[in-house]
Design an enzyme around this catalytic site. Structure first.
Site, PDB file in Angstrom:
ATOM      1  N   GLU A  53       0.877  -1.179   0.000  1.00  0.00           N
ATOM      2  CA  GLU A  53       0.000   0.000   0.000  1.00  0.00           C
ATOM      3  C   GLU A  53       0.909   1.222   0.000  1.00  0.00           C
ATOM      4  O   GLU A  53       1.406   1.629   1.055  1.00  0.00           O
ATOM      5  CB  GLU A  53      -0.913  -0.006   1.226  1.00  0.00           C
ATOM      6  CG  GLU A  53      -1.900  -1.160   1.278  1.00  0.00           C
ATOM      7  CD  GLU A  53      -3.037  -1.029   0.287  1.00  0.00           C
ATOM      8  OE1 GLU A  53      -3.129   0.024  -0.389  1.00  0.00           O
ATOM      9  OE2 GLU A  53      -3.837  -1.970   0.183  1.00  0.00           O
ATOM     10  N   GLY A  80     -11.296   9.011   3.043  1.00  0.00           N
ATOM     11  CA  GLY A  80     -12.408   8.540   3.852  1.00  0.00           C
ATOM     12  C   GLY A  80     -13.000   7.229   3.366  1.00  0.00           C
ATOM     13  O   GLY A  80     -14.210   7.103   3.195  1.00  0.00           O
TER      14      GLY A  80
END
Length: 475
Positions: free
Chosen positions: A232, A425
């Site tokens: 990631e 988010g």
């Protein structure tokens, strides 16, 4: 021993003893031994332990969120929200512990059964970054645990207190259930420990979250031993605003995505593409919104914007602003260091740069938003995709055809593709991760659990004959 500092005032908080390579070796051995116990426990019972971990985190959510604010520098509500993510993924993992399964496939041979069996990989190494010192470990460990793996965690050295606190909470749950705490092991350390994990053949999966530069080095070390990695890495995320967009959604979305966590999220919006017909209006409204951002101590509940994590980050911010000016950009607001203790900088908007300016294609982990003009859908979709990273992306429009083109094969090439919401988010129910230089990994929701397991295709002959596949005769 390293000293951990508060980014809001650069005062020392505490000293933390780091692990050396001998400590690492002992920890790996303990974790491997603990795995033997953990792997024998049925998955739903592993889920029950993870449920208890979630409950233990719930009880400590405010104090742990405060520690994240104190040591990392993000505002209190984001610190608490990060612990909430770990709690949520524990809930998700509990349900998943009763649902993991492989299909029974039709066999072409009579009297044969063809099934898929999923088993834990063994020991999962988790290396996390400073910006999400709780949540990213939570995504990995909760899923890895219900899959039957032990975990070895190396957090960022600058957020060692958070790593220790989280590990103590988990260890108590494990030990209260008469299980070895080493199922969730921790080694505080620097690059030497990270490199050891990457090279260690006993590390059955290495999940790395961090910069693309370091991620590339980790990937090469893991690949050299034919190991498995879950990466990631960086993001250079864009929001695209078309002429038909609802600006009441656009302004708060762009503000949160660009300024939230002081621009230190991998999903932070760094590029804002505005249709030429609304460019000036949006820039004016956004600059007005930026002026109202409440800056202060991150643990103050009224604060919306805290400090950068380190002094080095402040230097990177200033260098990026200077490069943007040199490449033809105009600073609409911000661009300076705030005169107060700590690592505070002004949230910054830069206009006037071309879409392919070198600084626009550089991910600076700071609150700098490059605002860029476009005319046509086709060109701006291409500009979204032209950066090396491919993490998150958003468009704002009411055009249904455009929405589905954006989601389709010629639309965004990112792992996260949004419509009428910001780039940051993400929810835990969807797989989180991205393409290209973002590393290709996926964590948390959907079928991400498969990363933490190995698959076996199993054929069982329950007949008295031995027919071969593809009708081959061997007599």
């Amino acid at each position: 021993v390293v000293t951990t500092y508060c980014p809001a005032n650069n005062e020392p908080i505490a000293s933390v003893r780091q692990g050396n390579l001998e400590d690492y070796e002992e920890t790996v051995k303990k974790a491997k031994e603990a795995w033997k116990v953990w792997a024998d426990i049925p998955a739903p019972k592993r889920g029950e332990i993870v449920r208890q971990i979630g409950d233990a985190l719930r009880q400590k959510i405010k104090v742990l969120g405060s520690l994240v604010s104190l040591e990392m520098g993000k505002i209190f509500v984001e610190g608490v929200g990060e612990v909430q993510e770990y709690v949520d993924v524990c809930d998700y993992a509990v349900g998943l512990s009763r649902m993991i399964g492989g299909p029974i496939l039709p066999s072409e041979r009579p009297g044969h059964a063809l099934i898929e069996q999923w088993n834990p990989v063994g020991l999962v190494g988790v290396i996390t970054a400073f910006n999400f010192p709780v949540a990213v470990y939570g995504w990995n460990s909760a899923i890895a645990m219900i899959c039957g793996n032990a975990c070895l965690w190396k957090g960022a050295p600058t957020t060692s207190l958070v790593s220790v606190a989280v590990t103590k909470i988990i260890a108590k749950v494990l030990e209260d259930n008469k299980l070895p705490g080493a199922i969730c092991s921790l080694v505080c350390g620097g690059a030497d420990i990270g490199a050891a994990m990457a090279r260690d053949e006993r590390m059955d999966l290495l999940s790395f979250t961090g910069s693309t530069k370091v991620g590339k080095q980790v990937a090469l070390m893991v690949q050299e031993r034919f190991g498995r990695s879950l990466l990631e890495l960086g993001g250079n995320n864009a929001i695209i605003v078309f002429e038909d967009a609802d600006l009441n959604l656009v302004i708060p979305s762009a503000l949160f995505a660009a300024v939230g966590t002081a621009g230190q999220r991998c999903t932070t919006a760094r590029r804002l593409f505005l249709h030429e017909s609304i460019h000036d209006e949006v820039v004016a409204k956004l600059a007005k919104a930026y002026a109202q951002v409440r800056i202060g101590d991150p643990w103050d509940s009224d604060t919306l914007y805290g400090p950068l994590h380190t002094k080095e980050a402040v230097k990177m911010f200033l260098d990026a602003v200077e490069q943007a000016k040199q490449q033809g950009g105009s600073v609409v607001c911000g661009g300076k260091v705030i005169n107060r203790p700590g690592n505070y900088v002004e949230p910054t908007i830069v206009t006037g740069l071309p879409h392919n300016a070198p600084i626009v294609h550089t991910e600076t982990f700071a609150p700098i938003l490059y605002v860029l003009k476009f005319k046509e859908e086709e060109e701006v979709f291409a500009w979204n995709n032209e950066v090396k990273q491919g993490l998150s992306s958003s468009i704002f429009t009411k055009d249904l055809g455009r929405i589905f083109r954006w989601l389709g094969p010629k639309g965004s090439d990112c792992g996260i593709v949004n419509v009428n919401i910001p780039t940051s988010g993400a929810e835990i129910g969807g797989a989180f991760g991205g393409e290209k230089h973002t590393g290709g990994g996926r964590e948390s929701g959907s079928d991400s659990w498969k990363h933490y397991m190995r698959r076996s295709t199993c054929t069982i002959n329950y007949s008295k004959d031995l027919p071969l596949a593809q009708g081959i005769k061997f007599q």
